[in-house]
Design a protein around this motif. Structure first.
Motif, PDB file in Angstrom:
ATOM      1  N   LEU A  88       0.854  -1.199   0.000  1.00 19.47           N
ATOM      2  CA  LEU A  88       0.000   0.000   0.000  1.00 19.47           C
ATOM      3  C   LEU A  88       0.886   1.244   0.000  1.00 19.47           C
ATOM      4  O   LEU A  88       1.725   1.412   0.876  1.00 19.47           O
ATOM      5  CB  LEU A  88      -0.915  -0.009   1.223  1.00 19.47           C
ATOM      6  N   TYR A  89       0.679   2.109  -0.993  1.00 19.70           N
ATOM      7  CA  TYR A  89       1.450   3.346  -1.114  1.00 19.70           C
ATOM      8  C   TYR A  89       0.607   4.527  -0.618  1.00 19.70           C
ATOM      9  O   TYR A  89      -0.613   4.401  -0.479  1.00 19.70           O
ATOM     10  CB  TYR A  89       1.867   3.568  -2.578  1.00 19.70           C
ATOM     11  N   PRO A  90       1.263   5.660  -0.355  1.00 20.90           N
ATOM     12  CA  PRO A  90       0.493   6.819   0.119  1.00 20.90           C
ATOM     13  C   PRO A  90      -0.528   7.286  -0.933  1.00 20.90           C
ATOM     14  O   PRO A  90      -0.368   7.029  -2.124  1.00 20.90           O
ATOM     15  CB  PRO A  90       1.560   7.893   0.334  1.00 20.90           C
ATOM     16  N   TYR A 118       1.285   9.595 -16.759  1.00 22.75           N
ATOM     17  CA  TYR A 118       0.723   9.878 -15.431  1.00 22.75           C
ATOM     18  C   TYR A 118       1.282   8.884 -14.409  1.00 22.75           C
ATOM     19  O   TYR A 118       1.760   9.271 -13.338  1.00 22.75           O
ATOM     20  CB  TYR A 118      -0.808   9.779 -15.501  1.00 22.75           C
ATOM     21  N   ALA A 119       1.233   7.569 -14.750  1.00 24.60           N
ATOM     22  CA  ALA A 119       1.650   6.523 -13.802  1.00 24.60           C
ATOM     23  C   ALA A 119       3.123   6.685 -13.441  1.00 24.60           C
ATOM     24  O   ALA A 119       3.514   6.471 -12.291  1.00 24.60           O
ATOM     25  CB  ALA A 119       1.387   5.143 -14.386  1.00 24.60           C
ATOM     26  N   ALA A 120       3.928   7.079 -14.435  1.00 25.13           N
ATOM     27  CA  ALA A 120       5.365   7.198 -14.189  1.00 25.13           C
ATOM     28  C   ALA A 120       5.659   8.244 -13.119  1.00 25.13           C
ATOM     29  O   ALA A 120       6.500   8.029 -12.248  1.00 25.13           O
ATOM     30  CB  ALA A 120       6.100   7.544 -15.484  1.00 25.13           C
ATOM     31  N   HIS A 121       4.946   9.405 -13.167  1.00 28.51           N
ATOM     32  CA  HIS A 121       5.273  10.404 -12.138  1.00 28.51           C
ATOM     33  C   HIS A 121       4.410  10.266 -10.891  1.00 28.51           C
ATOM     34  O   HIS A 121       4.875  10.512  -9.789  1.00 28.51           O
ATOM     35  CB  HIS A 121       5.310  11.828 -12.709  1.00 28.51           C
ATOM     36  N   ALA A 122       3.149   9.802 -11.036  1.00 30.21           N
ATOM     37  CA  ALA A 122       2.272   9.707  -9.853  1.00 30.21           C
ATOM     38  C   ALA A 122       2.712   8.599  -8.903  1.00 30.21           C
ATOM     39  O   ALA A 122       2.402   8.640  -7.723  1.00 30.21           O
ATOM     40  CB  ALA A 122       0.829   9.479 -10.296  1.00 30.21           C
ATOM     41  N   SER A 123       3.411   7.585  -9.427  1.00 33.35           N
ATOM     42  CA  SER A 123       3.704   6.419  -8.588  1.00 33.35           C
ATOM     43  C   SER A 123       5.054   6.495  -7.897  1.00 33.35           C
ATOM     44  O   SER A 123       5.382   5.626  -7.104  1.00 33.35           O
ATOM     45  CB  SER A 123       3.632   5.142  -9.425  1.00 33.35           C
ATOM     46  N   SER A 124       5.857   7.520  -8.203  1.00 40.20           N
ATOM     47  CA  SER A 124       7.175   7.525  -7.566  1.00 40.20           C
ATOM     48  C   SER A 124       7.083   8.129  -6.169  1.00 40.20           C
ATOM     49  O   SER A 124       6.588   9.230  -5.979  1.00 40.20           O
ATOM     50  CB  SER A 124       8.203   8.249  -8.447  1.00 40.20           C
ATOM     51  N   VAL A 125       7.479   7.335  -5.187  1.00 37.61           N
ATOM     52  CA  VAL A 125       7.429   7.758  -3.790  1.00 37.61           C
ATOM     53  C   VAL A 125       8.863   7.695  -3.268  1.00 37.61           C
ATOM     54  O   VAL A 125       9.468   6.622  -3.278  1.00 37.61           O
ATOM     55  CB  VAL A 125       6.522   6.826  -2.955  1.00 37.61           C
ATOM     56  N   PRO A 126       9.418   8.843  -2.835  1.00 34.52           N
ATOM     57  CA  PRO A 126      10.805   8.832  -2.374  1.00 34.52           C
ATOM     58  C   PRO A 126      11.020   7.805  -1.261  1.00 34.52           C
ATOM     59  O   PRO A 126      10.198   7.693  -0.351  1.00 34.52           O
ATOM     60  CB  PRO A 126      11.009  10.259  -1.839  1.00 34.52           C
ATOM     61  N   GLY A 127      12.080   7.035  -1.378  1.00 39.92           N
ATOM     62  CA  GLY A 127      12.415   6.066  -0.340  1.00 39.92           C
ATOM     63  C   GLY A 127      11.659   4.751  -0.426  1.00 39.92           C
ATOM     64  O   GLY A 127      11.867   3.876   0.401  1.00 39.92           O
ATOM     65  N   ARG A 128      10.759   4.627  -1.406  1.00 38.48           N
ATOM     66  CA  ARG A 128      10.006   3.378  -1.548  1.00 38.48           C
ATOM     67  C   ARG A 128      10.325   2.777  -2.913  1.00 38.48           C
ATOM     68  O   ARG A 128      10.281   3.468  -3.932  1.00 38.48           O
ATOM     69  CB  ARG A 128       8.482   3.635  -1.474  1.00 38.48           C
TER      70      ARG A 128
END
Ligand SMILES: [Zn+2]
Length: 256
Positions: A88-90, A118-128
């Motif tokens: 589960l991501y934020p 959209y998916a490429a930038h929306a899904s990047s979570v720093p440290g995950r």
């Protein structure tokens, strides 16, 4: 000379795209390692009710999807004890690009490109670490909408956009919808009649040998509903009443 270089660059780009698609397909259909699936929840309608629901989600809300895949894989002799892991991501703030239900082939192709961007930038979570498959799950307040918009699962790009309801009572059926779209990203096809939603016989039936045939006790996941009679069908309340049929198992390469 320049023309040849341009052609060479174009060929390299095409080869790169083809290689990427092949690697994705290999990684998602070899079933040698646990597949990481990311759930990115979103407030689908901007209501306070949906926001409250999304904020309260925990990884435990999705373990029945992992258990469903593990149980069904075992039935087909897949050796991996945990075929998928859900992470589960934020919450994501920006909504995915909408698909016009009347879009042409070209319109759909353009939408799928925008969705990948959209998916490429929306899904990047720093440290995950990024997951292999990204599922964007949009929660809607059921009091503002009685019918969720169409959900989509794309095998090319390994992206799902899923519309579900922000209601505890619909938690089980929400996870059926997520599992269904996840299976689309793995190469499974629908097993219901698009005109009326009727499960197709036999591929959309959980127990095709059953005598009498109706009512079916369980649903096939890509039909999404169990037939009560030839004219009536309903979605089960949880993945415990859902199976993966042999046609779907073949499509996702659990069998050969
Ligand atoms: Zn479908």
């Amino acid at each position: 000379m320049w023309k040849n270089i341009r052609i060479l660059i174009l060929l390299l780009v095409l080869a790169g795209v083809a290689l990427h698609a092949w690697l994705d397909r290999h990684a998602t259909q070899s079933w040698e390692q646990t597949l990481w699936v990311g759930i990115y929840p979103l407030n689908g309608d901007g209501t306070a009710a949906a926001q409250q629901y999304v904020a309260a989600l925990t990884p435990r809300d999705f373990t029945d999807i992992e258990e469903f895949f593990a149980r069904e894989a075992q039935r087909y002799g897949v050796r991996l004890s945990q075929p998928i892991h859900i992470e589960l991501y934020p919450q994501v703030q920006e909504l995915p690009p909408p698909l016009d239900p009347h879009a042409s082939m070209l319109g759909i192709a353009w939408w799928s490109l925008k969705l990948r961007w959209y998916a490429a930038h929306a899904s990047s979570v720093p440290g995950r670490a990024p997951p292999r498959i990204r599922m964007f799950v949009l929660y809607h307040d059921p009091s503002t909408l009685d019918h969720a918009p169409d959900s989509h699962g794309l095998q090319k790009g390994l992206i799902g956009v899923v519309h579900v309801f922000a209601a505890r009572s619909m938690h089980g059926s929400n996870n059926i919808v997520i599992a269904h779209e996840l299976l689309h990203t793995l190469g499974a096809s629908d097993k219901y009649n698009p005109a009326d939603g009727a499960p197709l016989f036999p591929s959309g039936y959980a127990d095709r040998e059953r005598q009498p045939r109706y009512p079916q006790e369980d649903a096939e996941v890509m039909a999404g509903r169990r037939a009560l009679s030839a004219q009536e069908w309903e979605m089960p309340s949880s993945l415990r009443r859902v199976v993966i049929g042999p046609e779907t198992a073949l499509e996702i390469r659990w069998t050969h």
